[in-house]
Every structure is written in C-alpha cells, then in structure tokens.
Write an enzyme that holds these catalytic residues in place. Structure first.
Site, PDB file in Angstrom:
ATOM      1  N   SER A 268       9.499 -28.510  39.460  1.00 20.62           N
ATOM      2  CA  SER A 268       9.080 -28.929  40.806  1.00 20.62           C
ATOM      3  C   SER A 268       7.770 -29.685  40.655  1.00 20.62           C
ATOM      4  O   SER A 268       6.735 -29.066  40.377  1.00 20.62           O
ATOM      5  CB  SER A 268       8.847 -27.713  41.706  1.00 20.62           C
ATOM      6  OG  SER A 268       9.960 -26.871  41.702  1.00 20.62           O
TER       7      SER A 268
ATOM      8  N   LYS B 229      12.543 -30.546  47.564  1.00 22.05           N
ATOM      9  CA  LYS B 229      11.914 -29.305  47.080  1.00 22.05           C
ATOM     10  C   LYS B 229      10.595 -29.029  47.808  1.00 22.05           C
ATOM     11  O   LYS B 229      10.281 -27.879  48.136  1.00 22.05           O
ATOM     12  CB  LYS B 229      11.698 -29.401  45.570  1.00 22.05           C
ATOM     13  CG  LYS B 229      10.987 -28.232  44.941  1.00 22.05           C
ATOM     14  CD  LYS B 229      11.798 -26.937  44.953  1.00 22.05           C
ATOM     15  CE  LYS B 229      10.963 -25.779  44.400  1.00 22.05           C
ATOM     16  NZ  LYS B 229      11.665 -24.513  44.397  1.00 22.05           N
TER      17      LYS B 229
ATOM     18  N   LYS C 223       0.428 -24.841  43.675  1.00 20.76           N
ATOM     19  CA  LYS C 223       0.773 -26.144  43.083  1.00 20.76           C
ATOM     20  C   LYS C 223       1.749 -26.918  43.977  1.00 20.76           C
ATOM     21  O   LYS C 223       1.550 -28.095  44.274  1.00 20.76           O
ATOM     22  CB  LYS C 223       1.378 -25.881  41.689  1.00 20.76           C
ATOM     23  CG  LYS C 223       1.905 -27.047  40.939  1.00 20.76           C
ATOM     24  CD  LYS C 223       3.383 -27.249  41.056  1.00 20.76           C
ATOM     25  CE  LYS C 223       4.252 -26.131  40.573  1.00 20.76           C
ATOM     26  NZ  LYS C 223       5.684 -26.434  40.615  1.00 20.76           N
TER      27      LYS C 223
HETATM   28  P1  NAD Z   1       6.804 -20.827  33.477  1.00 16.81           P
HETATM   29  O1  NAD Z   1       5.343 -21.070  33.423  1.00 16.81           O
HETATM   30  O2  NAD Z   1       7.323 -19.417  33.347  1.00 16.81           O
HETATM   31  O3  NAD Z   1       7.545 -21.709  32.337  1.00 16.81           O
HETATM   32  C1  NAD Z   1       7.148 -23.009  31.967  1.00 16.81           C
HETATM   33  C2  NAD Z   1       7.258 -23.137  30.461  1.00 16.81           C
HETATM   34  O4  NAD Z   1       6.883 -24.473  30.084  1.00 16.81           O
HETATM   35  C3  NAD Z   1       6.328 -22.182  29.695  1.00 16.81           C
HETATM   36  O5  NAD Z   1       7.081 -21.367  28.820  1.00 16.81           O
HETATM   37  C4  NAD Z   1       5.385 -23.136  28.936  1.00 16.81           C
HETATM   38  O6  NAD Z   1       5.036 -22.643  27.647  1.00 16.81           O
HETATM   39  C5  NAD Z   1       6.203 -24.399  28.828  1.00 16.81           C
HETATM   40  N1  NAD Z   1       5.422 -25.617  28.635  1.00 16.81           N
HETATM   41  C6  NAD Z   1       4.296 -25.993  29.299  1.00 16.81           C
HETATM   42  N2  NAD Z   1       3.887 -27.195  28.884  1.00 16.81           N
HETATM   43  C7  NAD Z   1       4.765 -27.602  27.921  1.00 16.81           C
HETATM   44  C8  NAD Z   1       4.887 -28.779  27.128  1.00 16.81           C
HETATM   45  N3  NAD Z   1       4.003 -29.794  27.234  1.00 16.81           N
HETATM   46  N4  NAD Z   1       5.913 -28.871  26.258  1.00 16.81           N
HETATM   47  C9  NAD Z   1       6.811 -27.847  26.156  1.00 16.81           C
HETATM   48  N5  NAD Z   1       6.744 -26.710  26.866  1.00 16.81           N
HETATM   49  C10 NAD Z   1       5.738 -26.587  27.755  1.00 16.81           C
HETATM   50  O7  NAD Z   1       7.300 -21.471  34.839  1.00 16.81           O
HETATM   51  P2  NAD Z   1       8.686 -21.170  35.623  1.00 16.81           P
HETATM   52  O8  NAD Z   1       8.466 -20.059  36.596  1.00 16.81           O
HETATM   53  O9  NAD Z   1       9.812 -21.125  34.659  1.00 16.81           O
HETATM   54  O10 NAD Z   1       8.765 -22.507  36.525  1.00 16.81           O
HETATM   55  C11 NAD Z   1       9.158 -23.762  35.979  1.00 16.81           C
HETATM   56  C12 NAD Z   1       9.314 -24.749  37.128  1.00 16.81           C
HETATM   57  O11 NAD Z   1      10.327 -24.269  38.026  1.00 16.81           O
HETATM   58  C13 NAD Z   1       8.030 -24.924  37.967  1.00 16.81           C
HETATM   59  O12 NAD Z   1       7.889 -26.254  38.354  1.00 16.81           O
HETATM   60  C14 NAD Z   1       8.280 -24.017  39.158  1.00 16.81           C
HETATM   61  O13 NAD Z   1       7.558 -24.441  40.297  1.00 16.81           O
HETATM   62  C15 NAD Z   1       9.780 -24.177  39.326  1.00 16.81           C
HETATM   63  N6  NAD Z   1      10.435 -23.049  39.999  1.00 16.81           N
HETATM   64  C16 NAD Z   1      10.110 -21.761  39.672  1.00 16.81           C
HETATM   65  C17 NAD Z   1      10.749 -20.715  40.340  1.00 16.81           C
HETATM   66  C18 NAD Z   1      10.400 -19.274  40.040  1.00 16.81           C
HETATM   67  O14 NAD Z   1      10.793 -18.398  40.828  1.00 16.81           O
HETATM   68  N7  NAD Z   1       9.701 -18.976  38.955  1.00 16.81           N
HETATM   69  C19 NAD Z   1      11.705 -20.972  41.328  1.00 16.81           C
HETATM   70  C20 NAD Z   1      12.054 -22.283  41.596  1.00 16.81           C
HETATM   71  C21 NAD Z   1      11.406 -23.334  40.922  1.00 16.81           C
END
Ligand code: NAD
Length: 293
Positions: free
Chosen positions: A94, A169, A237
């Site tokens: 997102s 979104k 965010k």
């Molecule tokens: P998270 O922080 O758990 O996972 C993100 C991952 O990306 C981490 O493991 C991190 O190490 C990795 N990362 C960061 N920078 C990187 C890079 N340059 N190269 C490779 N890996 C990298 O986040 P999440 O909860 O999985 O959310 C991911 C996305 O999904 C976000 O944009 C969030 O807003 C969206 N989202 C989350 C949820 C939720 O309930 N958690 C629901 C809907 C949407």
C-alpha cells in the site's frame, strides 16, 4: 511461470506460501527477515532484489511503504537491474499512487509491465488466500497475472490505470480508520453509561451500524488483545498518503485528519506497534474506562 516474491513480512509470507501451495515455482527474498521456512516448502532463495528479478518472469513485491518500493525496485541492487524485457512487476504494497506511476514509467523504459495491486483483509485473509485485491494498470497485464492473484485473493478487481489500485486502497484505509474510531467512541460511551459492551455488540452488529470492521475489531477490544494484525504505524503511513494525495487534489478530508491525530497520540504513547484496534485506548484514557468483557 517463475514467480519472484520480495517482502516476506506479516502479509507477504502467507501470500508466498499460498502461491507455493498452488504449485507455482517461487524465488524469494527479504532484506531483513529470514525465510528458511519458505525454502523448506520448496521456494528458491535469492541473494538480492536484483537476483530475484534475474530469475523470475513475474516479480511480486509486498513492502511497507513508497520508499521501500522505490529502493527495492529502482534502487542499487534493485529489481530494475535484473529484470528481463517482457517480464511483469506487481507491487502489492500500500503506497502513494504517484509512486506507483513513477515506478511504472521507469520499468516501461526497460520493456517491463507494472501493476499496483494493494490488498485489504489483513493477516487472516492473507493466510486463507481470501484477500480483496485492487489493481491499477493495463487490462492485458491484469489478465495475464489474474490467475496468480486469484491464489491470494477471493476478489481481484481491475480498478483503472496505474495508481488506481492504490487510490482504492487509500479510500479503504480512510473508511477502516474512521470506522474503528466510531466504534471506539460509541463503545466507550456505552461502558460509561453502565451498559455491557458484549450486549451492545450483540444488539447492533446485525443492524445498519454493523460492519466487517466491527466484527473483526470489537472481539479484539473486548479481549484487550491489541497484538497486530495491522500496526498503528502502518495506518499512520496510509493516512499520511491519503492526506497528501487528497491535499494535492484540493480535497479536504477533515475526519481523516482527526483520526490521524488520534493515531499520532497513540504513537507518542508508545503504541505504534499495537494493532489499530488500539484506537479505543485513546478514548479509554480520556474517560478512565475500559471496554472489556
Ligand atoms: P511487514 O513490515 O511485516 O513486512 C514488510 C517486509 O518487507 C519486511 O519483512 C521487511 O524486511 C521487508 N523489506 C523492507 N524493505 C525491503 C527491501 N528494500 N527489500 C526487500 N525487503 C524489504 O509489513 P506487512 O504487514 O506485511 O505489510 C506489507 C504491506 O501490506 C504494507 O504496505 C501494508 O500497509 C500492507 N497491508 C498490510 C496489512 C496487515 O494487516 N498487515 C493489511 C493490508 C495491507
């Protein structure tokens, strides 16, 4: 089709598992998190974002925010250095719609198609493979990757051109944040009035005020369980992206701004890593009460 998967956090990890379970050959990478569990399930491990791209026909990214997506795709050692002409990149993070457009333009210059395809549903639906996926980009690219997206989501919709998925979104995140705040305000009032919040939930969840948000978050609030889920810092965010996008279009969003300040107060109070259902704790603190069973 070999699928590269970058970003194996709360959401990306179960989404990647569902693709492995559906029989896709995966190449996986995360800059910070370990991913031995996915390798044990049959995924190949990559050494960088560039390496994933070199070995994949389709690259999926699931990263926190716009700067992470820009770094992973356009940065040094990024996807753009390894990707083949004719390949496809789908960013399911997102992020700000204008960053999706910037990434799409840079990839197009290398003959690579791009979709923004953020999701709604949170970790439980990522595990079940029942996310709502909202995509932006051209129809041909969408039709090519739709069967892959359908292994992660039960609803997969092409909303419009590049960036439209992230606009949808932002709308989703405004509605979710305001809904949690409304539920919190109302349930604190009920408790202060001496009424059992469990009975209030039972009484109203089937009526007009009922919602998916209420059904997901009120049981957590009643249990005092604020384990994420969806972290407050991620919702900050999303609302920041919503405020920036709205203001750049000349659209006032007063309710979004109010809930943003509640989230900022919770962050200042050390709750940035709590689930966003902890919005209720802002109201609980103001009224010296708790909405619990
Ligand atoms: P998270 O922080 O758990 O996972 C993100 C991952 O990306 C981490 O493991 C991190 O190490 C990795 N990362 C960061 N920078 C990187 C890079 N340059 N190269 C490779 N890996 C990298 O986040 P999440 O909860 O999985 O959310 C991911 C996305 O999904 C976000 O944009 C969030 O807003 C969206 N989202 C989350 C949820 C939720 O309930 N958690 C629901 C809907 C949407």
């Amino acid at each position: 089709m070999i699928v590269g998967f970058i970003g194996l956090g709360i959401m990306g990890r179960p989404m990647a598992k569902n693709l492995i379970g559906a029989g896709y050959k995966l190449v996986v990478y995360d800059k910070f998190a370990k991913f031995d569990d996915l390798v044990a399930l049959g995924a190949e491990d990559a050494s960088s974002n560039r390496d994933v791209a070199l070995r994949s026909d389709l690259v999926i990214t699931m990263l926190p925010n716009s700067p992470h997506v820009k770094e992973a795709i356009l940065g040094t050692g990024g996807v753009i250095e390894g990707i083949k002409s004719g390949a496809i990149v789908v960013d399911m993070s997102s992020i700000a719609p204008e960053v999706s457009q910037e990434v799409a333009i840079a990839l197009k210059a290398k003959g690579v198609s791009f979709l923004d395809a953020p999701v709604s549903g949170g970790e439980p639906k990522a595990i079940d493979g029942t996310l709502a996926i909202m995509a932006g980009g051209d129809k041909k690219t969408f039709d090519t990757v739709k069967p892959v997206l359908e292994k992660m989501g039960s609803s997969v919709t092409l909303v419009g051109d590049t960036g439209s998925g992230n606009v949808a979104k932002l709308a989703n995140q405004i509605i979710v944040a305001l809904n949690i705040a409304a539920v919190s305000e109302a349930f604190v009032l009920a408790v202060k009035a001496g009424v059992d919040p469990v009975k209030v939930f039972d009484a109203i969840k089937g009526g007009l005020a009922g919602s998916t948000v209420m059904n997901a978050k009120v049981p957590m609030i009643l249990d005092g369980n604020f384990k994420p889920g969806f972290r407050i810092e991620l919702h900050i965010k999303d609302l920041q992206n919503a405020l920036d996008t709205a203001h750049s279009l000349g659209v006032p969003v007063p309710l979004t701004a109010s809930v943003m300040e509640i989230l900022q107060a919770l962050k200042s109070g050390g709750m940035a890593a709590n689930d966003h259902s902890a919005i209720v704790r802002y109201y609980e603190k103001l009224t010296k009460t708790e909405v619990r069973k």
